[in-house]
Design a protein around this motif. Structure first.
Motif, PDB file in Angstrom:
ATOM      1  N   ASP A 146       7.474  11.938   3.221  1.00  0.00           N
ATOM      2  CA  ASP A 146       7.491  11.465   1.839  1.00  0.00           C
ATOM      3  C   ASP A 146       6.114  10.895   1.522  1.00  0.00           C
ATOM      4  OD1 ASP A 146      10.136  12.065   1.394  1.00  0.00           O
ATOM      5  OD2 ASP A 146      10.873  10.014   1.626  1.00  0.00           O
ATOM      6  N   LYS A 147       5.722  10.946   0.264  1.00  0.00           N
ATOM      7  CA  LYS A 147       4.445  10.371  -0.143  1.00  0.00           C
ATOM      8  C   LYS A 147       4.700   9.185  -1.061  1.00  0.00           C
ATOM      9  CE  LYS A 147       1.944  14.736   0.323  1.00  0.00           C
ATOM     10  NZ  LYS A 147       1.191  15.802  -0.379  1.00  0.00           N
ATOM     11  N   LEU A 148       4.376   7.992  -0.584  1.00  0.00           N
ATOM     12  CA  LEU A 148       4.553   6.772  -1.362  1.00  0.00           C
ATOM     13  C   LEU A 148       3.424   6.629  -2.367  1.00  0.00           C
ATOM     14  CD1 LEU A 148       5.253   4.401   1.661  1.00  0.00           C
ATOM     15  CD2 LEU A 148       6.979   5.471   0.186  1.00  0.00           C
ATOM     16  N   ILE A 149       3.765   6.246  -3.594  1.00  0.00           N
ATOM     17  CA  ILE A 149       2.752   6.005  -4.631  1.00  0.00           C
ATOM     18  C   ILE A 149       2.695   4.503  -4.849  1.00  0.00           C
ATOM     19  CG2 ILE A 149       2.000   6.522  -6.967  1.00  0.00           C
ATOM     20  CD1 ILE A 149       3.909   8.980  -6.836  1.00  0.00           C
ATOM     21  N   LEU A 150       1.598   3.882  -4.419  1.00  0.00           N
ATOM     22  CA  LEU A 150       1.473   2.428  -4.390  1.00  0.00           C
ATOM     23  C   LEU A 150       0.312   1.941  -5.238  1.00  0.00           C
ATOM     24  CD1 LEU A 150       2.017   2.188  -0.578  1.00  0.00           C
ATOM     25  CD2 LEU A 150       3.425   0.930  -2.205  1.00  0.00           C
ATOM     26  N   LEU A 151       0.519   0.809  -5.906  1.00  0.00           N
ATOM     27  CA  LEU A 151      -0.516   0.154  -6.700  1.00  0.00           C
ATOM     28  C   LEU A 151      -0.823  -1.199  -6.077  1.00  0.00           C
ATOM     29  CD1 LEU A 151      -2.236  -0.392  -9.312  1.00  0.00           C
ATOM     30  CD2 LEU A 151      -0.119  -1.265 -10.336  1.00  0.00           C
ATOM     31  N   GLY A 152      -2.109  -1.505  -5.933  1.00  0.00           N
ATOM     32  CA  GLY A 152      -2.484  -2.819  -5.413  1.00  0.00           C
ATOM     33  C   GLY A 152      -3.976  -2.914  -5.192  1.00  0.00           C
ATOM     34  N   LYS A 153      -4.398  -4.050  -4.648  1.00  0.00           N
ATOM     35  CA  LYS A 153      -5.802  -4.237  -4.319  1.00  0.00           C
ATOM     36  C   LYS A 153      -6.121  -3.502  -3.025  1.00  0.00           C
ATOM     37  CE  LYS A 153      -6.751  -8.493  -6.822  1.00  0.00           C
ATOM     38  NZ  LYS A 153      -7.331  -9.845  -6.778  1.00  0.00           N
ATOM     39  N   ARG A 154      -7.368  -3.062  -2.927  1.00  0.00           N
ATOM     40  CA  ARG A 154      -7.750  -2.219  -1.792  1.00  0.00           C
ATOM     41  C   ARG A 154      -7.484  -2.880  -0.451  1.00  0.00           C
ATOM     42  NH1 ARG A 154     -11.836  -0.529  -5.517  1.00  0.00           N
ATOM     43  NH2 ARG A 154     -13.221  -2.219  -4.900  1.00  0.00           N
ATOM     44  N   ALA A 155      -7.765  -4.177  -0.344  1.00  0.00           N
ATOM     45  CA  ALA A 155      -7.561  -4.866   0.938  1.00  0.00           C
ATOM     46  C   ALA A 155      -6.089  -4.878   1.318  1.00  0.00           C
ATOM     47  CB  ALA A 155      -8.108  -6.288   0.856  1.00  0.00           C
ATOM     48  N   ASP A 156      -5.215  -5.126   0.331  1.00  0.00           N
ATOM     49  CA  ASP A 156      -3.772  -5.147   0.602  1.00  0.00           C
ATOM     50  C   ASP A 156      -3.267  -3.757   0.957  1.00  0.00           C
ATOM     51  OD1 ASP A 156      -3.494  -7.914   0.031  1.00  0.00           O
ATOM     52  OD2 ASP A 156      -3.456  -7.480  -2.117  1.00  0.00           O
ATOM     53  N   LEU A 157      -3.774  -2.748   0.262  1.00  0.00           N
ATOM     54  CA  LEU A 157      -3.385  -1.374   0.568  1.00  0.00           C
ATOM     55  C   LEU A 157      -3.832  -0.967   1.966  1.00  0.00           C
ATOM     56  CD1 LEU A 157      -4.292   0.158  -2.890  1.00  0.00           C
ATOM     57  CD2 LEU A 157      -1.992   0.126  -1.914  1.00  0.00           C
ATOM     58  N   ARG A 158      -5.029  -1.439   2.341  1.00  0.00           N
ATOM     59  CA  ARG A 158      -5.549  -1.119   3.668  1.00  0.00           C
ATOM     60  C   ARG A 158      -4.673  -1.754   4.752  1.00  0.00           C
ATOM     61  NH1 ARG A 158     -10.142  -3.422   3.201  1.00  0.00           N
ATOM     62  NH2 ARG A 158     -11.016  -1.703   1.985  1.00  0.00           N
ATOM     63  N   ARG A 159      -4.280  -3.017   4.539  1.00  0.00           N
ATOM     64  CA  ARG A 159      -3.429  -3.694   5.526  1.00  0.00           C
ATOM     65  C   ARG A 159      -2.070  -3.015   5.633  1.00  0.00           C
ATOM     66  NH1 ARG A 159      -6.205  -8.414   3.697  1.00  0.00           N
ATOM     67  NH2 ARG A 159      -4.744  -8.651   1.942  1.00  0.00           N
ATOM     68  N   PHE A 160      -1.535  -2.614   4.492  1.00  0.00           N
ATOM     69  CA  PHE A 160      -0.243  -1.920   4.506  1.00  0.00           C
ATOM     70  C   PHE A 160      -0.357  -0.608   5.279  1.00  0.00           C
ATOM     71  CE2 PHE A 160       2.579   1.278   2.597  1.00  0.00           C
ATOM     72  CZ  PHE A 160       3.813   0.701   2.863  1.00  0.00           C
ATOM     73  N   GLY A 161      -1.412   0.162   5.010  1.00  0.00           N
ATOM     74  CA  GLY A 161      -1.608   1.419   5.712  1.00  0.00           C
ATOM     75  C   GLY A 161      -1.708   1.234   7.221  1.00  0.00           C
TER      76      GLY A 161
END
Length: 220
Positions: free
Chosen positions: A202-217
């Motif tokens: 599945d491909k998740l479509i996420l909105l957020g700040k780059r640092a938070d997205l990086r930590r999530f990844g």
């Protein structure tokens, strides 16, 4: 000229300009391709709505050609910075409402910015950042920068998350992000659907700040 679709004038039909013009035409828009090189113009004559051999540093020639009737102009002239700047100024004087310009370098970028252009593009730098984001974290399939540090990213669900509920992602709680939805193959699923469970790939479509997205990844 009909205004049912947006009309675009693409000036400079090198690799970048040709690619943009071809895609705009594929989307059903009216597109005129303009270049001083007869060979480049002839290559796109059967692809675009119309093509024209023209010296765009000549304001009178642009006006006579009817370029002022187009909604949007993209100036994609390559290394000839003087021609790019003169063409930009001419289009401004013609009153075209939206003008995007490809810059060759940072100095060119600064000059164009001073001219009040709607958007100045540095394709190599923008593509470089785009690729770096994906190379940095293999689960990131694609991303779009929204400014102010925010991005929308497309993240692949790994096998270990297969079958788990959306809540297991920790989005909005552990991670300061917003889940906009997910793509399962070619189908879009809203993430407020009761009982929706994740599937591998599945491909998740996420909105957020780059640092938070990086930590999530990184947690995936």
């Amino acid at each position: 000229m009909s205004r049912e679709t947006r009309s675009f004038a693409v000036i400079g039909l090198g690799a970048f300009g040709s690619a943009v013009a071809t895609e705009l035409a594929r989307f059903g828009n009216q597109v005129i391709g303009v270049d001083s090189d007869e060979r480049r113009v002839s290559q796109l004559s059967d692809v675009l709505t119309s093509t024209m051999i023209l010296d765009t540093t000549d304001e009178a020639a642009l006006r006579e050609a009817g370029i002022d009737r187009y909604d949007v102009a993209l100036i994609a002239i390559g290394r000839d910075i003087q021609a790019s700047i003169l063409s930009t100024m001419n289009l401004k004087m013609l009153g075209i409402s939206t003008i995007w310009v490809k810059a060759s370098n940072k100095a060119h970028h600064r000059i164009l910015t001073k001219l009040g252009i709607d958007r100045v593009i540095l394709p190599e730098q923008e593509m470089g950042r785009h690729i770096a984001q994906m190379l940095n974290n293999p689960v990131v399939q694609d991303y779009v920068s929204l400014g102010n540090g925010f991005s929308v990213v497309n993240i692949l669900v790994p096998e270990r998350m297969d079958g788990k509920e959306l809540a297991a992602l920790g989005v909005g709680k552990k991670h300061d992000l917003r889940l906009l939805g997910l793509m399962r193959g070619t189908e879009f699923h809203a993430c407020d659907q009761a009982g929706l469970a994740l599937k591998k790939d599945d491909k998740l479509i996420l909105l957020g700040k780059r640092a938070d997205l990086r930590r999530f990844g990184d947690t995936l």
